[in-house]
Scaffold this motif. Structure first.
Motif, PDB file in Angstrom:
ATOM      1  N   VAL A 196       0.835  -1.206   0.000  1.00  0.00           N
ATOM      2  CA  VAL A 196       0.000   0.000   0.000  1.00  0.00           C
ATOM      3  C   VAL A 196       0.871   1.257   0.000  1.00  0.00           C
ATOM      4  CG1 VAL A 196      -1.974  -1.093   1.147  1.00  0.00           C
ATOM      5  CG2 VAL A 196      -0.245   0.036   2.532  1.00  0.00           C
ATOM      6  N   ILE A 197       0.326   2.296  -0.587  1.00  0.00           N
ATOM      7  CA  ILE A 197       0.929   3.631  -0.502  1.00  0.00           C
ATOM      8  C   ILE A 197       0.054   4.406   0.474  1.00  0.00           C
ATOM      9  CG2 ILE A 197       1.433   5.772  -1.742  1.00  0.00           C
ATOM     10  CD1 ILE A 197       1.932   4.041  -4.245  1.00  0.00           C
ATOM     11  N   GLN A 198       0.698   4.939   1.513  1.00  0.00           N
ATOM     12  CA  GLN A 198      -0.089   5.553   2.581  1.00  0.00           C
ATOM     13  C   GLN A 198       0.698   6.660   3.275  1.00  0.00           C
ATOM     14  OE1 GLN A 198      -2.965   6.672   4.066  1.00  0.00           O
ATOM     15  NE2 GLN A 198      -3.575   4.778   3.064  1.00  0.00           N
ATOM     16  N   GLU A 199       0.027   7.373   4.138  1.00  0.00           N
ATOM     17  CA  GLU A 199       0.588   8.452   4.954  1.00  0.00           C
ATOM     18  C   GLU A 199       1.868   7.995   5.653  1.00  0.00           C
ATOM     19  OE1 GLU A 199       0.700  11.888   7.460  1.00  0.00           O
ATOM     20  OE2 GLU A 199      -1.143  11.517   6.342  1.00  0.00           O
ATOM     21  N   ASN A 200       2.924   8.803   5.571  1.00  0.00           N
ATOM     22  CA  ASN A 200       4.173   8.438   6.241  1.00  0.00           C
ATOM     23  C   ASN A 200       4.607   9.464   7.286  1.00  0.00           C
ATOM     24  OD1 ASN A 200       5.165  10.560   4.768  1.00  0.00           O
ATOM     25  ND2 ASN A 200       6.686   9.391   3.648  1.00  0.00           N
ATOM     26  N   ALA A 201       3.716  10.394   7.625  1.00  0.00           N
ATOM     27  CA  ALA A 201       4.084  11.434   8.586  1.00  0.00           C
ATOM     28  C   ALA A 201       3.517  11.168   9.982  1.00  0.00           C
ATOM     29  CB  ALA A 201       3.621  12.794   8.082  1.00  0.00           C
ATOM     30  N   ASP A 202       2.252  10.794  10.051  1.00  0.00           N
ATOM     31  CA  ASP A 202       1.603  10.594  11.346  1.00  0.00           C
ATOM     32  C   ASP A 202       1.318   9.108  11.552  1.00  0.00           C
ATOM     33  OD1 ASP A 202       0.032  10.513  13.614  1.00  0.00           O
ATOM     34  OD2 ASP A 202      -1.348  12.084  12.952  1.00  0.00           O
ATOM     35  N   PRO A 203       1.998   8.434  12.474  1.00  0.00           N
ATOM     36  CA  PRO A 203       1.799   6.995  12.691  1.00  0.00           C
ATOM     37  C   PRO A 203       0.383   6.634  13.153  1.00  0.00           C
ATOM     38  CG  PRO A 203       3.313   7.899  14.329  1.00  0.00           C
ATOM     39  CD  PRO A 203       3.029   8.994  13.341  1.00  0.00           C
ATOM     40  N   ASP A 204      -0.376   7.605  13.633  1.00  0.00           N
ATOM     41  CA  ASP A 204      -1.763   7.339  14.023  1.00  0.00           C
ATOM     42  C   ASP A 204      -2.599   6.880  12.833  1.00  0.00           C
ATOM     43  OD1 ASP A 204      -1.227   7.955  16.636  1.00  0.00           O
ATOM     44  OD2 ASP A 204      -2.134   9.965  16.558  1.00  0.00           O
ATOM     45  N   VAL A 205      -2.274   7.364  11.636  1.00  0.00           N
ATOM     46  CA  VAL A 205      -3.000   6.951  10.432  1.00  0.00           C
ATOM     47  C   VAL A 205      -2.844   5.447  10.237  1.00  0.00           C
ATOM     48  CG1 VAL A 205      -3.092   7.135   7.908  1.00  0.00           C
ATOM     49  CG2 VAL A 205      -2.831   9.202   9.299  1.00  0.00           C
ATOM     50  N   LEU A 206      -1.634   4.947  10.378  1.00  0.00           N
ATOM     51  CA  LEU A 206      -1.384   3.521  10.194  1.00  0.00           C
ATOM     52  C   LEU A 206      -2.106   2.693  11.255  1.00  0.00           C
ATOM     53  CD1 LEU A 206       2.427   3.654   9.311  1.00  0.00           C
ATOM     54  CD2 LEU A 206       0.453   3.750   7.762  1.00  0.00           C
ATOM     55  N   LYS A 207      -2.102   3.173  12.488  1.00  0.00           N
ATOM     56  CA  LYS A 207      -2.816   2.468  13.563  1.00  0.00           C
ATOM     57  C   LYS A 207      -4.315   2.431  13.294  1.00  0.00           C
ATOM     58  CE  LYS A 207       0.396   2.843  17.376  1.00  0.00           C
ATOM     59  NZ  LYS A 207       0.929   1.547  17.056  1.00  0.00           N
ATOM     60  N   ASP A 208      -4.876   3.561  12.833  1.00  0.00           N
ATOM     61  CA  ASP A 208      -6.303   3.603  12.508  1.00  0.00           C
ATOM     62  C   ASP A 208      -6.642   2.646  11.366  1.00  0.00           C
ATOM     63  OD1 ASP A 208      -6.987   5.413  14.492  1.00  0.00           O
ATOM     64  OD2 ASP A 208      -6.838   7.164  13.175  1.00  0.00           O
ATOM     65  N   LEU A 209      -5.777   2.572  10.368  1.00  0.00           N
ATOM     66  CA  LEU A 209      -6.006   1.632   9.258  1.00  0.00           C
ATOM     67  C   LEU A 209      -5.996   0.190   9.756  1.00  0.00           C
ATOM     68  CD1 LEU A 209      -3.829   3.246   6.452  1.00  0.00           C
ATOM     69  CD2 LEU A 209      -6.313   2.973   6.431  1.00  0.00           C
ATOM     70  N   GLU A 210      -5.015  -0.137  10.591  1.00  0.00           N
ATOM     71  CA  GLU A 210      -4.939  -1.498  11.139  1.00  0.00           C
ATOM     72  C   GLU A 210      -6.179  -1.826  11.969  1.00  0.00           C
ATOM     73  OE1 GLU A 210      -0.429  -2.819  11.789  1.00  0.00           O
ATOM     74  OE2 GLU A 210      -0.910  -0.938  12.841  1.00  0.00           O
ATOM     75  N   ASN A 211      -6.607  -0.889  12.807  1.00  0.00           N
ATOM     76  CA  ASN A 211      -7.799  -1.106  13.635  1.00  0.00           C
ATOM     77  C   ASN A 211      -9.052  -1.269  12.793  1.00  0.00           C
ATOM     78  OD1 ASN A 211      -6.342  -0.995  16.022  1.00  0.00           O
ATOM     79  ND2 ASN A 211      -6.691   1.203  16.302  1.00  0.00           N
ATOM     80  N   PHE A 212      -9.200  -0.444  11.761  1.00  0.00           N
ATOM     81  CA  PHE A 212     -10.372  -0.521  10.891  1.00  0.00           C
ATOM     82  C   PHE A 212     -10.434  -1.869  10.181  1.00  0.00           C
ATOM     83  CE2 PHE A 212     -12.412  -0.157   6.770  1.00  0.00           C
ATOM     84  CZ  PHE A 212     -13.670   0.318   7.141  1.00  0.00           C
ATOM     85  N   LEU A 213      -9.309  -2.292   9.600  1.00  0.00           N
ATOM     86  CA  LEU A 213      -9.299  -3.549   8.859  1.00  0.00           C
ATOM     87  C   LEU A 213      -9.520  -4.746   9.784  1.00  0.00           C
ATOM     88  CD1 LEU A 213      -9.177  -4.189   5.885  1.00  0.00           C
ATOM     89  CD2 LEU A 213      -6.733  -4.587   6.109  1.00  0.00           C
TER      90      LEU A 213
END
Length: 137
Positions: A49-66
């Motif tokens: 995936v290509i995704q946000e690389n500035a705020d790690p909260d975005v990655l955590k939210d994606l993991e939680n959602f999936l």
């Protein structure tokens, strides 16, 4: 001109692994100034995936959602490799195993806040293979 390399990326289980720098290095090695970088992950239980690389909260939210969208505690017929096996396959179907990124002046044309990630959907660590194929001149 074509240039190809296979990266072997160890994952730590259920995580987003930033591989942007490794891919940028391969683009530089290729000496291709203008073209396309095609990425292909050779697996069915991890994503690219290509995704946000500035705020790690975005990655955590994606993991939680999936995790909520495709729970591991649901009934699945296929469970040959454990209870996280079929959910990992479903998560890969919902995301990607390949991406294409333009190259200009010898660099990937990613957006300011974009990074390239291998998204491991399994609980345990794996060695994943990412094919990096660059075409251009």
């Amino acid at each position: 001109m074509h240039y190809q390399k296979i990266l072997r990326i160890p994952t730590q289980g259920k995580s987003l692994n930033n591989v942007t720098t490794k891919i940028e290095s391969i683009v530089a090695e290729s000496v291709i100034e203008t073209g396309i970088c095609h990425l292909f992950l050779r697996h069915t239980s991890a994503s690219l995936v290509i995704q946000e690389n500035a705020d790690p909260d975005v990655l955590k939210d994606l993991e939680n959602f999936l995790a909520k969208l495709v729970p591991e505690d649901a009934y699945y017929i296929h469970s040959a490799e454990g209870s996280d096996d079929m959910p990992a396959h479903i998560r890969t179907v919902l995301t990607h195993t390949s991406e294409q990124i333009p190259i200009a002046k010898g660099e990937l044309l990613l957006g300011t806040w974009q990074g390239i990630y291998i998204w491991e959907h399994r609980r345990r660590s794996h060695n994943r293979e990412l094919v990096v194929h660059i075409t251009g001149m």
